[in-house]
Structures are given as structure tokens and as C-alpha cells.
Design a protein around this motif. Structure first.
Motif, PDB file in Angstrom:
ATOM      1  N   GLN A  45       0.843  -1.201   0.000  1.00  0.00           N
ATOM      2  CA  GLN A  45       0.000   0.000   0.000  1.00  0.00           C
ATOM      3  C   GLN A  45       0.879   1.252   0.000  1.00  0.00           C
ATOM      4  OE1 GLN A  45      -2.427  -0.061   3.487  1.00  0.00           O
ATOM      5  NE2 GLN A  45      -0.707  -0.061   4.890  1.00  0.00           N
ATOM      6  N   ALA A  46       0.273   2.379  -0.196  1.00  0.00           N
ATOM      7  CA  ALA A  46       1.019   3.641  -0.306  1.00  0.00           C
ATOM      8  C   ALA A  46       1.943   3.884   0.886  1.00  0.00           C
ATOM      9  CB  ALA A  46       0.050   4.812  -0.476  1.00  0.00           C
ATOM     10  N   ALA A  47       1.524   3.517   2.073  1.00  0.00           N
ATOM     11  CA  ALA A  47       2.367   3.721   3.254  1.00  0.00           C
ATOM     12  C   ALA A  47       3.148   2.464   3.624  1.00  0.00           C
ATOM     13  CB  ALA A  47       1.502   4.153   4.427  1.00  0.00           C
ATOM     14  N   GLY A  48       3.138   1.474   2.739  1.00  0.00           N
ATOM     15  CA  GLY A  48       3.790   0.204   3.024  1.00  0.00           C
ATOM     16  C   GLY A  48       5.286   0.223   2.780  1.00  0.00           C
ATOM     17  N   ASN A  49       5.907  -0.922   2.970  1.00  0.00           N
ATOM     18  CA  ASN A  49       7.351  -1.052   2.858  1.00  0.00           C
ATOM     19  C   ASN A  49       7.831  -1.376   1.450  1.00  0.00           C
ATOM     20  OD1 ASN A  49       7.425  -0.722   5.621  1.00  0.00           O
ATOM     21  ND2 ASN A  49       7.332  -2.901   6.034  1.00  0.00           N
ATOM     22  N   ARG A  50       6.913  -1.590   0.511  1.00  0.00           N
ATOM     23  CA  ARG A  50       7.322  -2.033  -0.821  1.00  0.00           C
ATOM     24  C   ARG A  50       6.906  -1.050  -1.902  1.00  0.00           C
ATOM     25  NH1 ARG A  50       5.909  -8.265   0.272  1.00  0.00           N
ATOM     26  NH2 ARG A  50       7.538  -8.651   1.794  1.00  0.00           N
ATOM     27  N   VAL A  51       6.293  -1.518  -2.955  1.00  0.00           N
ATOM     28  CA  VAL A  51       6.030  -0.735  -4.161  1.00  0.00           C
ATOM     29  C   VAL A  51       5.161   0.497  -3.923  1.00  0.00           C
ATOM     30  CG1 VAL A  51       5.065  -0.833  -6.496  1.00  0.00           C
ATOM     31  CG2 VAL A  51       6.320  -2.789  -5.582  1.00  0.00           C
ATOM     32  N   GLY A  52       4.156   0.383  -3.083  1.00  0.00           N
ATOM     33  CA  GLY A  52       3.298   1.521  -2.781  1.00  0.00           C
ATOM     34  C   GLY A  52       2.172   1.744  -3.760  1.00  0.00           C
ATOM     35  N   ASN A  53       1.766   0.690  -4.465  1.00  0.00           N
ATOM     36  CA  ASN A  53       0.715   0.851  -5.471  1.00  0.00           C
ATOM     37  C   ASN A  53      -0.568   0.082  -5.167  1.00  0.00           C
ATOM     38  OD1 ASN A  53       1.579  -1.737  -5.924  1.00  0.00           O
ATOM     39  ND2 ASN A  53       2.100  -1.451  -8.068  1.00  0.00           N
ATOM     40  N   SER A  54      -0.732  -0.403  -3.964  1.00  0.00           N
ATOM     41  CA  SER A  54      -1.928  -1.165  -3.593  1.00  0.00           C
ATOM     42  C   SER A  54      -2.947  -0.264  -2.895  1.00  0.00           C
ATOM     43  CB  SER A  54      -1.543  -2.308  -2.653  1.00  0.00           C
ATOM     44  OG  SER A  54      -2.688  -2.921  -2.117  1.00  0.00           O
ATOM     45  N   ILE A  55      -4.211  -0.389  -3.317  1.00  0.00           N
ATOM     46  CA  ILE A  55      -5.271   0.354  -2.634  1.00  0.00           C
ATOM     47  C   ILE A  55      -6.288  -0.575  -1.977  1.00  0.00           C
ATOM     48  CG2 ILE A  55      -5.032   2.399  -4.076  1.00  0.00           C
ATOM     49  CD1 ILE A  55      -7.578   1.491  -5.565  1.00  0.00           C
ATOM     50  N   GLY A  56      -6.048  -1.881  -2.019  1.00  0.00           N
ATOM     51  CA  GLY A  56      -6.934  -2.807  -1.326  1.00  0.00           C
ATOM     52  C   GLY A  56      -7.276  -4.032  -2.142  1.00  0.00           C
ATOM     53  N   GLY A  57      -8.205  -4.808  -1.615  1.00  0.00           N
ATOM     54  CA  GLY A  57      -8.628  -6.028  -2.277  1.00  0.00           C
ATOM     55  C   GLY A  57      -9.982  -6.490  -1.767  1.00  0.00           C
ATOM     56  N   CYS A  58     -10.617  -7.369  -2.516  1.00  0.00           N
ATOM     57  CA  CYS A  58     -11.923  -7.944  -2.157  1.00  0.00           C
ATOM     58  C   CYS A  58     -11.774  -9.446  -1.988  1.00  0.00           C
ATOM     59  CB  CYS A  58     -12.961  -7.657  -3.237  1.00  0.00           C
ATOM     60  SG  CYS A  58     -13.307  -5.917  -3.472  1.00  0.00           S
ATOM     61  N   ILE A  59     -12.173  -9.941  -0.846  1.00  0.00           N
ATOM     62  CA  ILE A  59     -12.089 -11.375  -0.569  1.00  0.00           C
ATOM     63  C   ILE A  59     -13.053 -12.126  -1.478  1.00  0.00           C
ATOM     64  CG2 ILE A  59     -12.472 -13.155   1.165  1.00  0.00           C
ATOM     65  CD1 ILE A  59     -12.076 -10.890   3.275  1.00  0.00           C
ATOM     66  N   PHE A  60     -12.564 -13.205  -2.066  1.00  0.00           N
ATOM     67  CA  PHE A  60     -13.422 -14.098  -2.821  1.00  0.00           C
ATOM     68  C   PHE A  60     -13.344 -15.458  -2.153  1.00  0.00           C
ATOM     69  CE2 PHE A  60     -14.405 -17.259  -5.995  1.00  0.00           C
ATOM     70  CZ  PHE A  60     -15.555 -16.749  -6.537  1.00  0.00           C
ATOM     71  N   GLU A  61     -14.253 -15.825  -1.517  1.00  0.00           N
ATOM     72  CA  GLU A  61     -15.678 -15.644  -1.515  1.00  0.00           C
ATOM     73  C   GLU A  61     -16.124 -15.713  -0.072  1.00  0.00           C
ATOM     74  OE1 GLU A  61     -19.599 -15.558  -2.857  1.00  0.00           O
ATOM     75  OE2 GLU A  61     -17.919 -15.407  -4.176  1.00  0.00           O
ATOM     76  N   TYR A  62     -17.181 -15.024   0.281  1.00  0.00           N
ATOM     77  CA  TYR A  62     -17.666 -15.061   1.658  1.00  0.00           C
ATOM     78  C   TYR A  62     -18.284 -16.422   1.990  1.00  0.00           C
ATOM     79  CZ  TYR A  62     -20.210 -14.094   5.909  1.00  0.00           C
ATOM     80  OH  TYR A  62     -20.692 -14.162   7.189  1.00  0.00           O
ATOM     81  N   LEU A  63     -19.160 -16.919   1.140  1.00  0.00           N
ATOM     82  CA  LEU A  63     -19.890 -18.160   1.401  1.00  0.00           C
ATOM     83  C   LEU A  63     -19.672 -19.146   0.262  1.00  0.00           C
ATOM     84  CD1 LEU A  63     -21.987 -19.561   3.272  1.00  0.00           C
ATOM     85  CD2 LEU A  63     -23.764 -18.554   1.836  1.00  0.00           C
TER      86      LEU A  63
END
Length: 127
Positions: A36-54
Motif C-alpha cells: 500500500q502507499a504507506a507500506g514497505n514495498r512498491v506503494g501501489n496497492s489500494i486494497g482487495g476484495c475477498i473471494f468468496e464469503y460463502l
């Protein structure tokens, strides 16, 4: 943005494997946080969506009479998971149990508890 990430909770020819599913989710979550932007690496992640809840029992195609009433354990495709296979009906971080008691039964898997533990404080705990 990773629009879908996760893996199934079934290991080909061995049976359910919630531990492997939770480990996969933990590694994916670490990648998202560390990049993520404040992370230790590339800084280009804004999140993710879990697949699948059920679990998606509606994908059971073994028999028209059994559609949606049980887990299918036959893999339908090669996948980048621990066993190399994707089991469509086992992706949920919440299971429908065996379906024996009710089609509305819910059983929380290890991956669910992983997110419960780290939600809100995950950045500190994942490093």
C-alpha cells in the motif's frame, strides 16, 4: 486494486483443508498491506476484495437432483493453490456445513477468524 483474491478450502484427494486456505489469505493480505502507499514495498496497492464469503454450492453440477445441496469435491480446473486445483464450491471463508441440518447452516472457517483477528489492527499484526 485486487478485485478478487482467495483460494478454496479443499485439498485434492485429501479433503477439506482450512489451514491452507487461511495461509493463502494471510499471504495475500500481507501483499496488499505491504504494497500500500504507506507500506514497505512498491506503494501501489489500494486494497482487495475477498473471494468468496460463502461457499457456492449452486455451482454443483454433479446431478440436477443434487444441485446446490452438497459440496462437490471434484476439481474443475487447474489453479495456483496448494494442491494445484480449484474446487469451485469450497471458496467461502464461511462454509454451509454438510447441508444435512439446513441449507442455511453457516460454519466459520479459519480464514474468517483470520480476518476477524486482524480487522482494524491488521497492519501492526501482519508485519
Amino acid at each position: 486494486m485486487i478485485t478478487e483474491y482467495g483460494c478454496d478450502a479443499y485439498y485434492e484427494n485429501k479433503g477439506p483443508n482450512e489451514t491452507a486456505q487461511a495461509e493463502y489469505h494471510l499471504n495475500a493480505l500481507r501483499d496488499i498491506v505491504l504494497n500500500q502507499a504507506a507500506g514497505n514495498r512498491v506503494g501501489n496497492s489500494i486494497g482487495g476484495c475477498i473471494f468468496e464469503y460463502l461457499d457456492e454450492w449452486w455451482k454443483n453440477t454433479s446431478s440436477p437432483d443434487l444441485r446446490g445441496l452438497r459440496h462437490e469435491t471434484e476439481s474443475t480446473w487447474a489453479a495456483p493453490f496448494f494442491d494445484g486445483r480449484g474446487h469451485e464450491e469450497w471458496f467461502g471463508i464461511v462454509s454451509q456445513g454438510t447441508g444435512k441440518h439446513s441449507p442455511f447452516e453457516r460454519q466459520l472457517r479459519k480464514a474468517f477468524y483470520l480476518y476477524k483477528k486482524y480487522w482494524g489492527t491488521y497492519k501492526k499484526n501482519l508485519m
